[in-house]
Write a protein that holds these residues in place. Structure first.
Motif, PDB file in Angstrom:
ATOM      1  N   ARG A 170      50.912  40.429  29.524  1.00  0.00           N
ATOM      2  CA  ARG A 170      50.108  39.680  30.509  1.00  0.00           C
ATOM      3  C   ARG A 170      49.739  38.312  29.933  1.00  0.00           C
ATOM      4  O   ARG A 170      49.401  38.203  28.753  1.00  0.00           O
ATOM      5  CB  ARG A 170      48.814  40.440  30.828  1.00  0.00           C
ATOM      6  CG  ARG A 170      49.026  41.725  31.598  1.00  0.00           C
ATOM      7  CD  ARG A 170      49.323  41.414  33.073  1.00  0.00           C
ATOM      8  NE  ARG A 170      49.151  42.631  33.850  1.00  0.00           N
ATOM      9  CZ  ARG A 170      48.148  42.820  34.710  1.00  0.00           C
ATOM     10  NH1 ARG A 170      47.249  41.899  34.898  1.00  0.00           N
ATOM     11  NH2 ARG A 170      48.062  43.939  35.385  1.00  0.00           N
ATOM     12  N   LEU A 229      44.884  34.345  29.783  1.00  0.00           N
ATOM     13  CA  LEU A 229      44.243  33.450  30.760  1.00  0.00           C
ATOM     14  C   LEU A 229      43.375  32.388  30.088  1.00  0.00           C
ATOM     15  O   LEU A 229      43.226  31.274  30.614  1.00  0.00           O
ATOM     16  CB  LEU A 229      43.417  34.266  31.759  1.00  0.00           C
ATOM     17  CG  LEU A 229      44.242  35.178  32.680  1.00  0.00           C
ATOM     18  CD1 LEU A 229      43.329  36.072  33.515  1.00  0.00           C
ATOM     19  CD2 LEU A 229      45.170  34.379  33.595  1.00  0.00           C
ATOM     20  N   SER A 248      49.110  39.337  37.279  1.00  0.00           N
ATOM     21  CA  SER A 248      48.177  39.219  38.398  1.00  0.00           C
ATOM     22  C   SER A 248      48.116  37.756  38.805  1.00  0.00           C
ATOM     23  O   SER A 248      47.452  36.940  38.161  1.00  0.00           O
ATOM     24  CB  SER A 248      46.782  39.711  37.994  1.00  0.00           C
ATOM     25  OG  SER A 248      45.859  39.246  38.952  1.00  0.00           O
ATOM     26  N   GLU A 298      44.609  36.332  39.547  1.00  0.00           N
ATOM     27  CA  GLU A 298      43.853  35.839  38.377  1.00  0.00           C
ATOM     28  C   GLU A 298      44.369  34.476  37.929  1.00  0.00           C
ATOM     29  O   GLU A 298      43.590  33.583  37.596  1.00  0.00           O
ATOM     30  CB  GLU A 298      43.967  36.849  37.224  1.00  0.00           C
ATOM     31  CG  GLU A 298      43.182  38.121  37.466  1.00  0.00           C
ATOM     32  CD  GLU A 298      43.393  39.163  36.346  1.00  0.00           C
ATOM     33  OE1 GLU A 298      42.899  40.282  36.513  1.00  0.00           O
ATOM     34  OE2 GLU A 298      44.049  38.839  35.337  1.00  0.00           O
ATOM     35  N   ALA A 331      43.230  31.753  40.286  1.00  0.00           N
ATOM     36  CA  ALA A 331      41.806  31.429  40.126  1.00  0.00           C
ATOM     37  C   ALA A 331      41.609  30.468  38.946  1.00  0.00           C
ATOM     38  O   ALA A 331      40.819  29.513  39.038  1.00  0.00           O
ATOM     39  CB  ALA A 331      41.004  32.711  39.921  1.00  0.00           C
ATOM     40  N   VAL A 332      42.342  30.707  37.864  1.00  0.00           N
ATOM     41  CA  VAL A 332      42.226  29.834  36.680  1.00  0.00           C
ATOM     42  C   VAL A 332      42.755  28.431  37.027  1.00  0.00           C
ATOM     43  O   VAL A 332      42.147  27.416  36.649  1.00  0.00           O
ATOM     44  CB  VAL A 332      43.006  30.438  35.477  1.00  0.00           C
ATOM     45  CG1 VAL A 332      43.091  29.436  34.330  1.00  0.00           C
ATOM     46  CG2 VAL A 332      42.351  31.736  35.017  1.00  0.00           C
TER      47      VAL A 332
END
Ligand code: PLP
Length: 373
Positions: free
Chosen positions: A118, A121, A149, A152, A155-156
């Motif tokens: 992943r 972030l 995702s 996510e 959003a960042v």
């Protein structure tokens, strides 16, 4: 009997796709850009295919750009945006080379991932800023199957680079995930027909309205000037038929193939001590089984498997056939030697229980043989 466990490389053509394509390889041979009846028949077929693709991918028909490959769709997304709005491009360290090499050619930044695969972030946030024009994060990885995702990620991006567009390479995701939902937040979405039962040499890029995109191929101005070149009518029609069938069967297929993948991985891990499974199954697409067989060279194992009729691959297929150490495994912290012991088995909708059982038998014998030798 051939046991084909390399669906991440390519898939067999679905019968629905072949049937849909045949008329456009024979009597309906028209160029959809023309104005007479023969052309119009081809144009109608391309328009109908566009409607199907748009419905499956959750966008408007006008947002679909047909391309020659998934690679071209990725290149168009990234280079096409940068050509309109100069800026830095950012991607993850586990992208397919279609994205990674494009980002590197544009001197962009590559963001690390966690050992799970992943994206990190925090590192992504740190790499962003007002000068970034494109952020590219793949939906599902082609080697280890890990799913990102995008909610996510988006959003960042919204917080740290609000002017940037988000591109996702959904090439490996389409057979397994509801791309319309999973990639709803992405501005650009790339797919490739041959990964879900369509023909090779055709793909699509969804470019949401409002995304300013310059063409990378110049010519006759097809695809509303976003991608020149005579349409591959049969390919486009075949892609739409394969996509419709894949999306309709997806839930059932995920459950079935996921169970077979578990059966394969569980049997091999149990029978061969020292075998490590890459990634957490809960975070991977259903068809993906990536194993590291401690102490053996995957190159030698793949030869034995091939001799016995089992088709698998060592990481991603490379055009040169050279066994480069996988950048994906390096990115998740797998050492060079261990990476060289890894095999990717990728199952598909057509994989059967008998094939899985035969593959288990063949792999167990081959690994035992190599370990003895
Ligand atoms: C994740 C991913 N992106 C892009 C591509 C390239 O697609 P195509 O083979 O249509 O060029 C592939 C093919 O292996 C892939 O797995």
């Amino acid at each position: 009997m051939t046991v084909y466990l390399d669906h991440a490389a390519t898939t067999p053509l679905r019968p629905e796709a072949l049937e849909a394509m045949l008329p456009f390889l024979t009597e309906h041979f028209g160029n959809p850009s023309g104005s007479h009846a023969v052309s119009r028949a081809a144009r109608t077929a391309v328009d109908e295919a566009r409607d199907v693709v748009a419905e499956c991918l959750g966008c408007q028909p006008g947002e679909v750009i047909f391309t020659g490959t998934g690679t071209e769709a990725d290149n168009l997304a990234i280079a096409g945006v940068v050509a309109r709005r100069a800026g830095r491009v950012v991607c993850t360290a586990i992208e397919h080379h279609a994205v990674l090499h494009t980002v590197q050619a544009l001197r962009g930044d590559v963001v690390p991932v966690h050992p799970t695969g992943r994206v990190d972030l925090d590192a992504l946030a740190a790499a962003l800023g007002p000068d970034v024009s494109v952020v590219s994060v793949m939906l599902a990885n082609n080697e280890i199957g890990v799913i990102q995702s995008l909610a996510e990620v988006t959003a960042v991006v919204v917080e740290h680079a609000p002017e940037a567009v988000v591109h996702t390479d959904a090439v490996q995701a389409l057979p397994w995930l509801d791309v319309a939902t999973a990639a709803a937040g992405a501005d650009l979405v790339a797919v490739s027909a041959h990964k879900f039962g369509g023909p090779k040499g055709v793909g699509a890029l969804v470019a949401r309205s409002g995304v300013r995109l310059a063409p990378i191929l110049h010519g006759g101005g097809q695809e509303r000037d976003r991608r020149s070149g005579t349409h591959n009518v049969a390919g486009i029609v075949g892609m739409a038929a394969a996509m419709r069938a894949t999306v309709a069967e997806r839930e059932l297929s995920v459950a079935r193939v996921g169970a077979r993948r578990d059966r394969l991985a569980d049997a091999l891990v149990a029978a061969l001590p020292g075998t490590v499974e890459t990634g957490d199954r809960a975070e991977k697409v259903a068809g993906s089984c990536h194993l590291r067989f401690g102490g053996i060279e995957s190159e030698a194992l793949l030869v034995l498997l091939d001799d016995a009729g089992v088709c698998a691959s060592a990481g991603s297929a490379c055009a040169s056939g050279a066994m480069e150490p996988s950048h994906v495994l390096a990115a998740i912290g797998v050492g060079r030697a261990e990476a060289r012991s890894s095999v990717r088995f990728s199952l598909g909708a057509t994989t059967t229980d008998d094939e899985v059982d035969l593959a288990v038998k063949v792999v167990v014998e081959a690994v035992a043989h190599l370990r003895e030798g």
